[in-house]
Scaffold this motif. Structure first.
Motif, PDB file in Angstrom:
ATOM      1  N   LYS A  93      34.990 -11.421 -11.849  1.00  0.00           N
ATOM      2  CA  LYS A  93      36.261 -12.136 -11.989  1.00  0.00           C
ATOM      3  C   LYS A  93      36.547 -12.978 -10.759  1.00  0.00           C
ATOM      4  O   LYS A  93      35.915 -12.805  -9.718  1.00  0.00           O
ATOM      5  CB  LYS A  93      37.395 -11.145 -12.231  1.00  0.00           C
ATOM      6  CG  LYS A  93      37.261 -10.416 -13.548  1.00  0.00           C
ATOM      7  CD  LYS A  93      38.402  -9.477 -13.793  1.00  0.00           C
ATOM      8  CE  LYS A  93      38.183  -8.776 -15.130  1.00  0.00           C
ATOM      9  NZ  LYS A  93      39.174  -7.774 -15.398  1.00  0.00           N
ATOM     10  N   GLN A  94      37.526 -13.872 -10.863  1.00  0.00           N
ATOM     11  CA  GLN A  94      37.888 -14.785  -9.779  1.00  0.00           C
ATOM     12  C   GLN A  94      38.236 -14.003  -8.511  1.00  0.00           C
ATOM     13  O   GLN A  94      38.962 -13.017  -8.555  1.00  0.00           O
ATOM     14  CB  GLN A  94      39.076 -15.647 -10.198  1.00  0.00           C
ATOM     15  CG  GLN A  94      39.539 -16.606  -9.130  1.00  0.00           C
ATOM     16  CD  GLN A  94      40.799 -17.352  -9.546  1.00  0.00           C
ATOM     17  OE1 GLN A  94      41.361 -17.124 -10.595  1.00  0.00           O
ATOM     18  NE2 GLN A  94      41.233 -18.256  -8.702  1.00  0.00           N
ATOM     19  N   SER A  95      37.685 -14.444  -7.388  1.00  0.00           N
ATOM     20  CA  SER A  95      37.909 -13.885  -6.048  1.00  0.00           C
ATOM     21  C   SER A  95      37.407 -12.456  -5.884  1.00  0.00           C
ATOM     22  O   SER A  95      37.716 -11.815  -4.881  1.00  0.00           O
ATOM     23  CB  SER A  95      39.397 -13.948  -5.677  1.00  0.00           C
ATOM     24  OG  SER A  95      39.843 -15.270  -5.695  1.00  0.00           O
ATOM     25  N   ASN A  96      36.646 -11.925  -6.825  1.00  0.00           N
ATOM     26  CA  ASN A  96      36.064 -10.593  -6.689  1.00  0.00           C
ATOM     27  C   ASN A  96      34.673 -10.682  -6.090  1.00  0.00           C
ATOM     28  O   ASN A  96      34.020 -11.728  -6.146  1.00  0.00           O
ATOM     29  CB  ASN A  96      35.998  -9.875  -8.035  1.00  0.00           C
ATOM     30  CG  ASN A  96      37.343  -9.345  -8.468  1.00  0.00           C
ATOM     31  OD1 ASN A  96      38.345  -9.526  -7.786  1.00  0.00           O
ATOM     32  ND2 ASN A  96      37.364  -8.693  -9.612  1.00  0.00           N
ATOM     33  N   SER A  97      34.204  -9.554  -5.557  1.00  0.00           N
ATOM     34  CA  SER A  97      32.881  -9.482  -4.947  1.00  0.00           C
ATOM     35  C   SER A  97      32.101  -8.323  -5.530  1.00  0.00           C
ATOM     36  O   SER A  97      32.678  -7.377  -6.053  1.00  0.00           O
ATOM     37  CB  SER A  97      32.998  -9.279  -3.431  1.00  0.00           C
ATOM     38  OG  SER A  97      33.613 -10.367  -2.821  1.00  0.00           O
ATOM     39  N   ILE A  98      30.804  -8.407  -5.386  1.00  0.00           N
ATOM     40  CA  ILE A  98      29.909  -7.314  -5.751  1.00  0.00           C
ATOM     41  C   ILE A  98      28.892  -7.167  -4.638  1.00  0.00           C
ATOM     42  O   ILE A  98      28.477  -8.151  -4.010  1.00  0.00           O
ATOM     43  CB  ILE A  98      29.203  -7.555  -7.105  1.00  0.00           C
ATOM     44  CG1 ILE A  98      28.344  -6.367  -7.466  1.00  0.00           C
ATOM     45  CG2 ILE A  98      28.398  -8.830  -7.084  1.00  0.00           C
ATOM     46  CD1 ILE A  98      27.696  -6.434  -8.831  1.00  0.00           C
ATOM     47  N   GLU A  99      28.503  -5.928  -4.366  1.00  0.00           N
ATOM     48  CA  GLU A  99      27.461  -5.644  -3.387  1.00  0.00           C
ATOM     49  C   GLU A  99      26.327  -4.912  -4.087  1.00  0.00           C
ATOM     50  O   GLU A  99      26.564  -3.971  -4.844  1.00  0.00           O
ATOM     51  CB  GLU A  99      28.000  -4.788  -2.241  1.00  0.00           C
ATOM     52  CG  GLU A  99      28.958  -5.513  -1.340  1.00  0.00           C
ATOM     53  CD  GLU A  99      29.369  -4.682  -0.129  1.00  0.00           C
ATOM     54  OE1 GLU A  99      28.953  -3.509  -0.017  1.00  0.00           O
ATOM     55  OE2 GLU A  99      30.110  -5.227   0.702  1.00  0.00           O
ATOM     56  N   VAL A 100      25.111  -5.372  -3.823  1.00  0.00           N
ATOM     57  CA  VAL A 100      23.912  -4.722  -4.356  1.00  0.00           C
ATOM     58  C   VAL A 100      23.057  -4.338  -3.159  1.00  0.00           C
ATOM     59  O   VAL A 100      22.819  -5.159  -2.274  1.00  0.00           O
ATOM     60  CB  VAL A 100      23.136  -5.659  -5.307  1.00  0.00           C
ATOM     61  CG1 VAL A 100      21.877  -4.996  -5.807  1.00  0.00           C
ATOM     62  CG2 VAL A 100      24.010  -6.096  -6.464  1.00  0.00           C
TER      63      VAL A 100
END
Length: 163
Positions: free
Chosen positions: A37-44
């Motif tokens: 979603k807008q302005s969200n982040s994910i870390e892998v």
């Protein structure tokens, strides 16, 4: 049956290409797919060892001009690579030199939500060196054989005094 040097060189190139693809295919990779979603982040996160080259591949199947910001973090959470991605598919490479868990952090900086597919892993480039040498030897052999054939090839020219 006579086997020409050109065919031997071609076979070396084919063997080298297959060898490189097998080495790359056996690497440890992390796959993830998310609706960001807008302005969200994910870390892998992925564990790397030794000294080599890592990579990440981002793919947005329903791309309509969205942008994401990508950062690769080392074991001490220091940024070792960052870029803004504005294409349907992007591949980035980075060097790593210490053992540990590396992280890729992706932030959606566009106004829409994004369907994102992520691949993060090690290229195993050190294991590809013998395969690369095989491709190089085969390619050089093909060029030398081709040059030798073309060098002695004569094209018949029309005579100048045609009446």
């Amino acid at each position: 049956m006579k086997i020409s040097p050109f065919k031997i060189s071609l076979v070396l190139v084919i063997i080298g290409i297959i060898w490189v693809s097998l080495v790359f295919n056996e690497t440890a990779k992390v796959h993830d797919s998310i609706l960001l979603k807008q302005s969200n982040s994910i870390e892998v996160k992925s564990e790397f060892s030794g000294v080599d080259i890592g990579y990440y591949k981002l793919y947005m199947p329903e791309f309509t001009g969205e942008e994401v910001f990508v950062q690769v973090l080392d074991t001490g959470d220091n940024v070792i690579d960052e870029q803004k991605v504005q294409t349907k598919m992007s591949v980035g490479y980075f060097d790593f030199s210490e053992n540990g868990i590396y992280t890729i952090k992706i932030t959606n900086i566009s106004k829409n939500q994004i369907d994102l597919q992520i691949e993060f892993g090690n290229t195993n480039s050190q294991k590809m060196i013998p395969a690369g040498v095989t491709i190089l030897v085969g390619s050089l052999g093909m060029m030398v054989v081709s040059y030798m054939k073309i060098k002695n090839y004569n094209i018949e020219q029309p005579e100048e005094n045609i009446s």
